[in-house]
Design an enzyme around this catalytic site. Structure first.
Site, PDB file in Angstrom:
ATOM      1  N   HIS A 126      -2.095  -2.494 -10.035  1.00 46.37           N
ATOM      2  CA  HIS A 126      -3.119  -1.899  -9.176  1.00 46.37           C
ATOM      3  C   HIS A 126      -4.320  -2.819  -9.124  1.00 46.37           C
ATOM      4  O   HIS A 126      -4.663  -3.445 -10.122  1.00 46.37           O
ATOM      5  CB  HIS A 126      -3.544  -0.519  -9.700  1.00 46.37           C
TER       6      HIS A 126
ATOM      7  N   HIS B 132       0.885  -1.182   0.000  1.00 49.19           N
ATOM      8  CA  HIS B 132       0.000   0.000   0.000  1.00 49.19           C
ATOM      9  C   HIS B 132       0.921   1.230   0.000  1.00 49.19           C
ATOM     10  O   HIS B 132       1.771   1.361  -0.889  1.00 49.19           O
ATOM     11  CB  HIS B 132      -0.925  -0.096   1.217  1.00 49.19           C
TER      12      HIS B 132
ATOM     13  N   ASP C 153       2.503   5.510  -6.718  1.00 48.21           N
ATOM     14  CA  ASP C 153       3.749   5.514  -5.942  1.00 48.21           C
ATOM     15  C   ASP C 153       5.002   5.569  -6.809  1.00 48.21           C
ATOM     16  O   ASP C 153       6.103   5.739  -6.280  1.00 48.21           O
ATOM     17  CB  ASP C 153       3.812   4.261  -5.057  1.00 48.21           C
TER      18      ASP C 153
HETATM   19  N1  COA Z   1       5.455  -6.623 -10.185  1.00 49.22           N
HETATM   20  C1  COA Z   1       5.452  -7.852 -10.716  1.00 49.22           C
HETATM   21  N2  COA Z   1       4.327  -8.557 -10.896  1.00 49.22           N
HETATM   22  C2  COA Z   1       3.178  -8.010 -10.527  1.00 49.22           C
HETATM   23  C3  COA Z   1       3.107  -6.751  -9.965  1.00 49.22           C
HETATM   24  C4  COA Z   1       4.305  -6.039  -9.793  1.00 49.22           C
HETATM   25  N3  COA Z   1       4.316  -4.824  -9.256  1.00 49.22           N
HETATM   26  N4  COA Z   1       1.825  -6.440  -9.684  1.00 49.22           N
HETATM   27  C5  COA Z   1       1.112  -7.483 -10.067  1.00 49.22           C
HETATM   28  N5  COA Z   1       1.918  -8.446 -10.578  1.00 49.22           N
HETATM   29  C6  COA Z   1       1.517  -9.732 -11.119  1.00 49.22           C
HETATM   30  C7  COA Z   1       1.233 -10.701  -9.995  1.00 49.22           C
HETATM   31  O1  COA Z   1       2.388 -11.421  -9.597  1.00 49.22           O
HETATM   32  C8  COA Z   1       0.186 -11.578 -10.607  1.00 49.22           C
HETATM   33  O2  COA Z   1       0.804 -12.493 -11.480  1.00 49.22           O
HETATM   34  P1  COA Z   1       0.238 -13.995 -11.622  1.00 49.22           P
HETATM   35  O3  COA Z   1      -1.166 -13.844 -12.123  1.00 49.22           O
HETATM   36  O4  COA Z   1       1.180 -14.625 -12.567  1.00 49.22           O
HETATM   37  O5  COA Z   1       0.270 -14.566 -10.244  1.00 49.22           O
HETATM   38  C9  COA Z   1      -0.611 -10.618 -11.473  1.00 49.22           C
HETATM   39  O6  COA Z   1       0.274  -9.552 -11.796  1.00 49.22           O
HETATM   40  C10 COA Z   1      -1.837 -10.080 -10.776  1.00 49.22           C
HETATM   41  O7  COA Z   1      -1.422  -9.453  -9.567  1.00 49.22           O
HETATM   42  P2  COA Z   1      -2.174  -9.551  -8.179  1.00 49.22           P
HETATM   43  O8  COA Z   1      -1.157  -9.616  -7.087  1.00 49.22           O
HETATM   44  O9  COA Z   1      -3.241 -10.610  -8.220  1.00 49.22           O
HETATM   45  O10 COA Z   1      -2.884  -8.177  -8.133  1.00 49.22           O
HETATM   46  P3  COA Z   1      -3.500  -7.571  -6.843  1.00 49.22           P
HETATM   47  O11 COA Z   1      -4.673  -6.817  -7.294  1.00 49.22           O
HETATM   48  O12 COA Z   1      -3.716  -8.577  -5.786  1.00 49.22           O
HETATM   49  O13 COA Z   1      -2.331  -6.630  -6.307  1.00 49.22           O
HETATM   50  C11 COA Z   1      -0.936  -4.810  -5.990  1.00 49.22           C
HETATM   51  C12 COA Z   1      -2.261  -5.284  -6.569  1.00 49.22           C
HETATM   52  C13 COA Z   1      -0.905  -3.298  -6.035  1.00 49.22           C
HETATM   53  C14 COA Z   1      -0.829  -5.261  -4.529  1.00 49.22           C
HETATM   54  C15 COA Z   1       0.215  -5.412  -6.811  1.00 49.22           C
HETATM   55  O14 COA Z   1       0.127  -4.955  -8.130  1.00 49.22           O
HETATM   56  C16 COA Z   1       1.556  -5.089  -6.208  1.00 49.22           C
HETATM   57  O15 COA Z   1       2.002  -5.792  -5.295  1.00 49.22           O
HETATM   58  N6  COA Z   1       2.249  -4.005  -6.714  1.00 49.22           N
HETATM   59  C17 COA Z   1       3.526  -3.602  -6.166  1.00 49.22           C
HETATM   60  C18 COA Z   1       3.343  -2.840  -4.882  1.00 49.22           C
HETATM   61  C19 COA Z   1       2.784  -1.468  -5.141  1.00 49.22           C
HETATM   62  O16 COA Z   1       3.233  -0.746  -6.007  1.00 49.22           O
HETATM   63  N7  COA Z   1       1.797  -1.118  -4.324  1.00 49.22           N
HETATM   64  C20 COA Z   1       1.155   0.189  -4.416  1.00 49.22           C
HETATM   65  C21 COA Z   1      -0.238   0.056  -4.916  1.00 49.22           C
HETATM   66  S1  COA Z   1      -0.968   1.632  -5.267  1.00 49.22           S
END
Ligand code: COA
Length: 408
Positions: A259, A220, A310
């Site tokens: 996201h 987050h 971010d």
């Molecule tokens: N880097 C690499 N892979 C990513 C990614 C990232 N930043 N964000 C998503 N993915 C991949 C996941 O590994 C997943 O792959 P898979 O289907 O092969 O398992 C796929 O994309 C879907 O991601 P998922 O984790 O299910 O999405 P989510 O909706 O649960 O998570 C976040 C959203 C924001 C938590 C996630 O994108 C993330 O961890 N981003 C990095 C942290 C970040 O920037 N957070 C700030 C958010 S505003």
């Protein structure tokens, strides 16, 4: 096929009139107004909007801004705590405790959940969050904590207190835009935490304390700090591709990308990208912008992921001279307006937030008296592939980012 609602993905958990997050079109509106328009105005205008549901007139904005200034002072014992703890502890841990301390003093607007009281509490929390974050930032680097300056507006007063010197008009404008863009965002994790607490009819300070704790996490608000550490680890533009290949090969996360709601460009990114470019070039720190640009291009190409709020805020804050460990507190400084707005909205039409859990543990089993028990292996439900991935990602994050004291 059953929808995967793990992490409440796609679940509508309640109503709001505060922000509309359109993940398909890549748009964000506060109370019906596009953020592309709101960034032209002061952060105070956005706060007014989130608390009153309408844009202020000139006179209303003036009165609101003055009222906020009157609420900036925090109790001395909270400042002493900040002075004492900020050198060694994680700034978000200090902030969380400092926010919690605010209501342990008779100076905080009296506790009560009627709209008049919560309006005063909301003003106090928005104003005092600025004093807390700036004081933590100053104390961490050994600067004196200075008193708020009532001649300055919210953004300028914050920068002046944080950096111990008068900020330029351009720096104030850049921070003001960042504050407007981060102010609210639907039922994000910290806002949802705040609403869940408000729904028990606890108090607003408790709700905001919980929200700060939620924002701290690297999935987050903690992502902005992690982005800067990642850019520093990459170090130069021609290292971007090998770094990315290695990270993706190890199923690592690229911080600042992806996201839960936006499946296209996050509408906040274009503003922050433009400011990052301007400020990185202006301060001879252009390499951070160039590394970011290269990363953006390659992550889109290789993973189809867009940057989130971010990503460019990290290089922008760096160029503005803000310490990376302070980026998440700066996020809190803005998001507090959304938190208090949501707490008031929750209270206006409250029902306890209390979802159900799907039980996947043991079937009922016989209780053995203590003396008759033999050691048993603790068995957990089968780890799903997704759980394993999340654990790998977290371990990657912990072993690949620079240590932030107290973060782990
Ligand atoms: N880097 C690499 N892979 C990513 C990614 C990232 N930043 N964000 C998503 N993915 C991949 C996941 O590994 C997943 O792959 P898979 O289907 O092969 O398992 C796929 O994309 C879907 O991601 P998922 O984790 O299910 O999405 P989510 O909706 O649960 O998570 C976040 C959203 C924001 C938590 C996630 O994108 C993330 O961890 N981003 C990095 C942290 C970040 O920037 N957070 C700030 C958010 S505003």
């Amino acid at each position: 096929m059953e929808q995967n609602t793990k992490g409440l993905a796609g679940v509508v958990a309640g109503n709001t009139t505060l922000s509309r997050v359109d993940g398909q079109q890549g748009q964000l509106h506060y109370c019906g107004y596009n953020i592309d328009d709101l960034v032209e105005g002061p952060y105070e205008e956005t706060c007014y909007l989130l608390l009153h549901g309408q844009l202020p007139t000139t006179q209303q904005l003036q009165e609101f801004t003055e009222d906020l200034k009157q609420h900036r002072t925090v109790p001395q014992h909270v400042l002493e705590f900040i002075q004492h703890k900020s050198r060694q502890d994680h700034p978000m841990a200090v902030l969380r405790t400092a926010v919690s301390m605010l209501s342990c003093d008779n100076t905080f607007p009296s506790v009560g959940n009627d709209p008049q009281h919560t309006q005063q509490q909301a003003m106090a929390l928005i104003a005092q969050m600025s004093t807390l974050v700036a004081s933590i930032g100053a104390a961490r680097t050994g600067k004196n904590i200075t008193a708020p300056d009532k001649s300055l507006d919210h953004a300028a007063n914050f920068l002046a207190m944080l950096q111990g010197q008068a900020p330029s008009a351009q720096a104030c404008q850049a921070i003001n835009v960042a504050l407007v863009l981060h102010a609210d965002h639907g039922f994000n994790a910290s806002t949802f935490a705040a609403r869940a607490i408000a729904s028990t009819l606890s108090d607003m300070v408790s709700a905001v304390t919980a929200a700060v704790g939620s924002l701290k996490g690297p999935l987050h608000g903690g992502a902005n700090t992690a982005v800067m550490h990642m850019l520093q680890e990459i170090g130069q533009e021609d290292a971007v591709e090998p770094w990315l290949n290695q990270t993706l090969d190890h199923h690592g996360l690229v911080m600042g990308f992806g996201h839960r709601v936006y499946k296209t460009t996050d509408p906040r990114v274009k503003h922050l990208r433009m400011l990052s470019k301007q400020w990185c070039e202006h301060t001879n720190e252009a390499k951070w912008f160039h590394i970011s640009e290269k990363l953006r291009e390659l992550v889109l190409q290789k993973k189809g992921l867009h940057p989130n709020v971010d990503f460019y805020s990290a290089s922008l804050y760096y160029a503005l001279g803000i310490d990376p460990d302070m980026y998440t507190p700066v996020f809190a400084l803005s998001r507090v307006a959304g938190w208090v707005g949501h707490v008031r909205e929750q209270l206006h039409d409250n029902r306890l937030i209390r979802p159900r859990a799907q039980y996947i543990g043991h079937a009922p089993r016989a209780y053995a008296p203590l003396q008759q028990r033999t050691p048993q292996h603790h068995t957990r439900p089968k780890e799903t592939a997704k759980n394993v991935d999340n654990l790998k990602e977290l371990r990657w994050y912990q072993s690949n980012t620079h240590s932030i004291k107290g973060c782990r």
